[in-house]
Design a protein around this motif. Structure first.
Motif, mmCIF file in Angstrom:
data_model
loop_
_atom_site.group_PDB
_atom_site.id
_atom_site.type_symbol
_atom_site.label_atom_id
_atom_site.label_comp_id
_atom_site.label_asym_id
_atom_site.label_seq_id
_atom_site.Cartn_x
_atom_site.Cartn_y
_atom_site.Cartn_z
ATOM 1 N N VAL A 46 9.274 83.432 6.806
ATOM 2 C CA VAL A 46 9.849 83.646 8.162
ATOM 3 C C VAL A 46 9.172 84.251 8.713
ATOM 4 C CG1 VAL A 46 12.286 84.964 8.514
ATOM 5 C CG2 VAL A 46 11.993 83.754 6.769
ATOM 6 N N GLY A 47 9.082 84.227 9.978
ATOM 7 C CA GLY A 47 7.949 84.902 10.712
ATOM 8 C C GLY A 47 6.523 85.467 10.139
ATOM 9 N N ALA A 48 5.979 86.681 9.831
ATOM 10 C CA ALA A 48 4.512 86.617 8.944
ATOM 11 C C ALA A 48 5.318 86.931 7.545
ATOM 12 C CB ALA A 48 4.044 87.686 8.939
ATOM 13 N N LYS A 49 6.308 87.023 7.154
ATOM 14 C CA LYS A 49 7.067 87.646 5.264
ATOM 15 C C LYS A 49 7.255 86.199 4.763
ATOM 16 C CE LYS A 49 8.931 91.792 6.973
ATOM 17 N NZ LYS A 49 10.382 91.781 7.113
ATOM 18 N N ARG A 78 13.777 78.445 11.922
ATOM 19 C CA ARG A 78 13.275 77.633 12.801
ATOM 20 C C ARG A 78 13.677 78.251 14.667
ATOM 21 N NH1 ARG A 78 12.962 72.319 9.957
ATOM 22 N NH2 ARG A 78 15.662 71.874 10.718
ATOM 23 N N GLN A 79 15.175 78.431 14.449
ATOM 24 C CA GLN A 79 16.184 80.053 15.822
ATOM 25 C C GLN A 79 15.099 80.762 15.800
ATOM 26 O OE1 GLN A 79 19.951 78.458 15.602
ATOM 27 N NE2 GLN A 79 19.612 76.120 15.769
ATOM 28 N N GLY A 80 14.610 81.447 14.903
ATOM 29 C CA GLY A 80 13.675 82.741 15.588
ATOM 30 C C GLY A 80 14.906 83.774 13.949
ATOM 31 N N VAL A 81 15.659 83.009 13.120
ATOM 32 C CA VAL A 81 16.652 83.792 12.456
ATOM 33 C C VAL A 81 16.285 84.451 11.351
ATOM 34 C CG1 VAL A 81 19.210 84.366 11.606
ATOM 35 C CG2 VAL A 81 19.118 83.597 13.667
#
Length: 428
Positions: A46-49, A78-81
């Motif tokens: 998720v992001g960089a995590k 995928r929607q940035g959540v």
């Protein structure tokens, strides 16, 4: 491209041994088996995590449910959540909602033991919440603390303020503390509706310690009441007799110790800050002259081993605050049962209480016996004059008060005091 995991069947999942196993169907979906416990995990970036997201326990969450939840979570990512952060936010919101749902009655229950730790043992610890339970909880108890408004406080306080101003103000302060504690723990926000300055002060008169009058004995009833009290045995009756003769507060008598008493010097001295004395640590000690009657009472008292208390409870420790009041009520009820009028306050008709004996003494000293106002004020441990006069005061008029207290004891017995005889022109 990473190797695609084999899509396991429900039977194959059920047979998995201890470990972490990919089950296929959705990338990163695993079943974690530890001993008898099994749970679903989704490993995803998720992001960089790098996250390991729990999806529930197996078999409560079936293989099909786990794949559905994993696919939904993947779509959120995928929607940035961030599903983990969203879950934390939802949990925090739930906790906040639960806190906002706190009822006033429950808020009192939560705060009372915290307040008790800050109070000295005795009546204030035991009875701190009594007025809350009597006056506030019936009106506010089922309300959410976050919904309580200034109008609600006025509804509680207005019926009390004129008749029992001191009680009403103490109640206001207690409600203020309860709501402050609730606010500090997230149960309400905004101004405290029990605040005095800039709020309730505009609705009510200023509070004076002398505003509330306790039901007091009438002077005409004093000898009859004293005779009835003198016939009663027990430590409570003895304490009430001593409290009446000295015109001191019940708390000062209940926690009185032998180390405070100088029988040869005929004086009882209470140091500042002593429990239930109501003497500020900034003030000086308070002395009480001991008359013959007071000394006789003290010398006749049984003493308790390993305790310095003068008046003690049968099970040890100090007498409760209710003890002296119970003796007063018993005397009143017995007089009524015998066909008498009881012992009631002249204005209100309420049964007299121990604190009202101080008022009876004040009326007698100032209006009947003709003693100087400041002399009786000193006997009541009241501060004399303004701040400048208090700063220069170097005496408590102990010697002059000895004669006054002796006359007061004679009044209790029904004798006419010498000073009163003089005022009446020598007529007895």
């Amino acid at each position: 491209m990473p190797k695609r995991a084999k899509e396991l069947s429900a039977i194959e999942v059920k047979r998995l041994a201890e470990g972490v196993h990919p089950v296929g169907g959705v990338a990163g979906l695993y079943l974690q088996v530890v001993g008898q416990g099994k749970s679903w995990l989704l490993r995803a970036t998720v992001g960089a995590k790098r996250r390991e997201i729990g999806l529930g326990a197996y078999p409560e969450v079936t293989l099909a449910n786990a794949r559905e939840k994993a696919a939904h979570t993947r779509e959120m990512i995928r929607q940035g959540v961030d599903p983990v952060e969203q879950r934390k936010a939802l949990r925090a919101e739930l906790v906040a909602a639960q806190k906002r749902g706190l009822l006033f009655a429950d808020a009192v229950d939560l705060f009372a033991p915290i307040k008790a730790k800050k109070l000295s043992a005795g009546k204030y610890r035991e009875q701190w919440r009594d007025s809350l339970d009597k006056y506030a909880v019936p009106e506010l108890g089922k309300m959410l603390v976050g919904d309580i408004s200034r109008d609600d406080l006025l509804r509680v306080l207005r019926p009390l303020w004129d008749a029992k101003t001191v009680t009403a103000d103490k109640l206001r302060r207690k409600i203020h503390e309860v709501l402050e504690h609730a606010a500090a723990n997230g149960h309400r926000s905004g101004d405290n509706p029990a605040r005095w300055e800039g709020n309730l002060k505009s609705e009510f008169s200023e509070v004076s310690a002398a505003t509330e009058n306790y039901p007091a004995l009438q002077l005409k009833d004093l000898p009859r009441w004293w005779e009835a009290l003198s016939r009663r045995d027990g430590m409570g009756a003895a304490a009430l007799r001593f409290q009446t003769m000295t015109a001191t507060r019940a708390g000062a008598v209940r926690y009185m110790s032998w180390s405070e008493v100088d029988l040869p010097g005929r004086v009882w001295t209470v140091q500042p800050g002593r429990q239930s004395s109501k003497i500020s640590r900034r003030d000086g000690p308070r002395r009480v002259p001991l008359t013959d009657e007071m000394i006789a009472l003290l010398e006749a008292l049984p003493r308790q081993e390993r305790s310095d208390l003068v008046f003690w409870a049968p099970r040890g420790g100090a007498l409760s605050d209710a003890t002296l009041g119970k003796v007063m009520r018993t005397l009143h009820d017995a007089d009524v049962k015998a066909g008498g009028a009881g012992f009631v306050d002249a204005k209100t008709g309420e049964a007299a209480v121990p604190h009202g004996n101080r008022s009876a003494f004040k009326v007698w000293a100032s209006e009947k016996a003709g003693y100087d106002w400041n002399l009786s004020e000193a006997a009541l441990w009241h501060k004399l004059g303004n701040k400048v006069e208090q700063a220069y005061a170097r005496t408590d008029m102990l010697d002059r008060r000895k004669a006054m207290m002796s006359d007061w004891c004679r009044c209790l017995r029904g004798d006419v005091a010498p000073k009163l005889v003089a005022l009446l022109g020598g007529a007895a």
